[in-house]
Design a protein around this motif. Structure first.
Motif, PDB file in Angstrom:
ATOM      1  N   PHE A  65      28.751   5.116   2.381  1.00  0.00           N
ATOM      2  CA  PHE A  65      29.137   4.650   0.805  1.00  0.00           C
ATOM      3  C   PHE A  65      30.865   4.781   0.764  1.00  0.00           C
ATOM      4  CE2 PHE A  65      30.780   5.786  -3.388  1.00  0.00           C
ATOM      5  CZ  PHE A  65      29.846   5.023  -4.081  1.00  0.00           C
ATOM      6  N   GLU A  66      31.235   5.808   1.524  1.00  0.00           N
ATOM      7  CA  GLU A  66      32.804   5.858   1.485  1.00  0.00           C
ATOM      8  C   GLU A  66      33.423   4.608   2.363  1.00  0.00           C
ATOM      9  OE1 GLU A  66      36.283   8.540   3.219  1.00  0.00           O
ATOM     10  OE2 GLU A  66      34.328   9.481   2.780  1.00  0.00           O
ATOM     11  N   ASP A  67      32.887   4.081   3.400  1.00  0.00           N
ATOM     12  CA  ASP A  67      33.191   2.873   3.954  1.00  0.00           C
ATOM     13  C   ASP A  67      33.210   1.724   3.438  1.00  0.00           C
ATOM     14  OD1 ASP A  67      33.759   4.594   6.334  1.00  0.00           O
ATOM     15  OD2 ASP A  67      31.766   4.179   7.144  1.00  0.00           O
ATOM     16  N   THR A  68      32.205   1.459   2.471  1.00  0.00           N
ATOM     17  CA  THR A  68      31.809   0.395   1.646  1.00  0.00           C
ATOM     18  C   THR A  68      33.080   0.339   0.367  1.00  0.00           C
ATOM     19  OG1 THR A  68      29.681   0.475   1.947  1.00  0.00           O
ATOM     20  CG2 THR A  68      30.339  -0.688   0.113  1.00  0.00           C
ATOM     21  N   MET A  69      33.200   1.591  -0.318  1.00  0.00           N
ATOM     22  CA  MET A  69      34.040   1.536  -1.162  1.00  0.00           C
ATOM     23  C   MET A  69      35.641   1.166  -0.539  1.00  0.00           C
ATOM     24  SD  MET A  69      32.800   2.081  -4.059  1.00  0.00           S
ATOM     25  CE  MET A  69      31.300   1.260  -3.277  1.00  0.00           C
ATOM     26  N   HIS A  70      36.143   1.728   0.500  1.00  0.00           N
ATOM     27  CA  HIS A  70      37.473   1.453   1.053  1.00  0.00           C
ATOM     28  C   HIS A  70      37.288   0.048   1.519  1.00  0.00           C
ATOM     29  CE1 HIS A  70      39.292   5.329   1.679  1.00  0.00           C
ATOM     30  NE2 HIS A  70      38.162   5.967   2.025  1.00  0.00           N
ATOM     31  N   PHE A  71      36.230  -0.622   2.018  1.00  0.00           N
ATOM     32  CA  PHE A  71      36.234  -2.093   2.192  1.00  0.00           C
ATOM     33  C   PHE A  71      36.639  -2.779   1.080  1.00  0.00           C
ATOM     34  CE2 PHE A  71      33.767  -6.073   2.394  1.00  0.00           C
ATOM     35  CZ  PHE A  71      34.597  -6.684   3.413  1.00  0.00           C
ATOM     36  N   LEU A  72      35.781  -2.676  -0.162  1.00  0.00           N
ATOM     37  CA  LEU A  72      35.961  -3.352  -1.211  1.00  0.00           C
ATOM     38  C   LEU A  72      37.283  -3.063  -1.774  1.00  0.00           C
ATOM     39  CD1 LEU A  72      32.539  -2.496  -3.045  1.00  0.00           C
ATOM     40  CD2 LEU A  72      33.058  -4.737  -1.871  1.00  0.00           C
ATOM     41  N   ALA A  73      37.790  -1.945  -1.862  1.00  0.00           N
ATOM     42  CA  ALA A  73      38.913  -1.571  -2.315  1.00  0.00           C
ATOM     43  C   ALA A  73      40.173  -2.606  -1.603  1.00  0.00           C
ATOM     44  CB  ALA A  73      39.500  -0.303  -2.458  1.00  0.00           C
ATOM     45  N   LYS A  74      39.984  -2.552  -0.268  1.00  0.00           N
ATOM     46  CA  LYS A  74      41.171  -3.423   0.258  1.00  0.00           C
ATOM     47  C   LYS A  74      41.147  -5.051   0.105  1.00  0.00           C
ATOM     48  CE  LYS A  74      41.698  -0.018   4.207  1.00  0.00           C
ATOM     49  NZ  LYS A  74      41.361   0.319   5.678  1.00  0.00           N
ATOM     50  N   ARG A  75      39.732  -5.417  -0.067  1.00  0.00           N
ATOM     51  CA  ARG A  75      39.422  -6.656  -0.100  1.00  0.00           C
ATOM     52  C   ARG A  75      39.810  -7.218  -1.737  1.00  0.00           C
ATOM     53  NH1 ARG A  75      36.551 -10.068   3.473  1.00  0.00           N
ATOM     54  NH2 ARG A  75      35.938 -11.323   1.303  1.00  0.00           N
ATOM     55  N   ASN A  76      39.908  -6.289  -2.587  1.00  0.00           N
ATOM     56  CA  ASN A  76      40.122  -6.785  -4.078  1.00  0.00           C
ATOM     57  C   ASN A  76      41.387  -5.521  -4.616  1.00  0.00           C
ATOM     58  OD1 ASN A  76      40.365  -7.162  -6.628  1.00  0.00           O
ATOM     59  ND2 ASN A  76      38.350  -7.629  -6.906  1.00  0.00           N
TER      60      ASN A  76
END
Length: 123
Positions: free
Chosen positions: A86-97
Motif C-alpha cells: 500500500f505505501e509503495d503504491t501511494m508513493h508511486f501515485l503521488a510521484k506520477r500525479n
C-alpha cells in the motif's frame, strides 16, 4: 455502490457537474484481495462494525501469501504478498500525479481509526 449498480447516468452527471469526471481513483478495496489473507481465521473474534456479528471464516483454500512468504525482495518483504504494497503504491501515485489526493471513508463510529494499520495507510 448502489448508485454505481443502478444509476450510472446520475453518478456521471454529478461527477461532470463537479468537474471531477476525468479524475482517476485507486480503490484499495478492489486492488487487494484481503479475503484470501483473512478468511481462514478470526483469532480475535473481530466483529462487523455495522451488524456487530462476528466475522465468519471460510475454507475456500485460496493461496495465501503473508509478509514472510518467499520469494522475498531485497528488503525482506514478500513479493507475492498483497498486504505490504500500500505505501509503495501511494508513493508511486503521488510521484506520477502532483494533484494526487487520498480519500478516506470511515464508518459512522470512525472505528477505522482504531487500527494502527489503517492509520499508517492514511499517514
Amino acid at each position: 455502490a448502489i448508485r454505481l449498480e443502478e444509476d450510472t447516468a446520475s453518478l456521471e452527471r454529478a461527477l461532470r457537474l463537479a468537474g471531477r469526471l476525468q479524475d482517476t481513483y485507486f480503490i484499495s478495496a478492489f486492488a487487494v484481495n484481503l479475503h484470501s489473507n483473512i478468511c481462514s481465521a478470526n483469532p480475535k473474534s473481530d466483529t462487523d462494525s455495522v451488524t456487530g456479528l462476528i466475522h465468519p471464516t471460510c475454507s475456500c483454500n485460496l493461496p495465501r501469501a503473508f509478509s514472510g512468504t518467499p520469494p522475498l525482495s531485497g528488503d525482506g518483504r514478500s513479493i507475492p504478498c498483497e498486504l505490504n504494497k500500500f505505501e509503495d503504491t501511494m508513493h508511486f501515485l503521488a510521484k506520477r500525479n502532483p494533484a494526487f489526493t487520498q480519500v478516506v471513508v470511515a464508518d459512522a463510529r470512525c472505528n477505522v481509526f482504531r487500527s494502527a494499520w489503517n492509520i499508517s495507510e492514511i499517514w
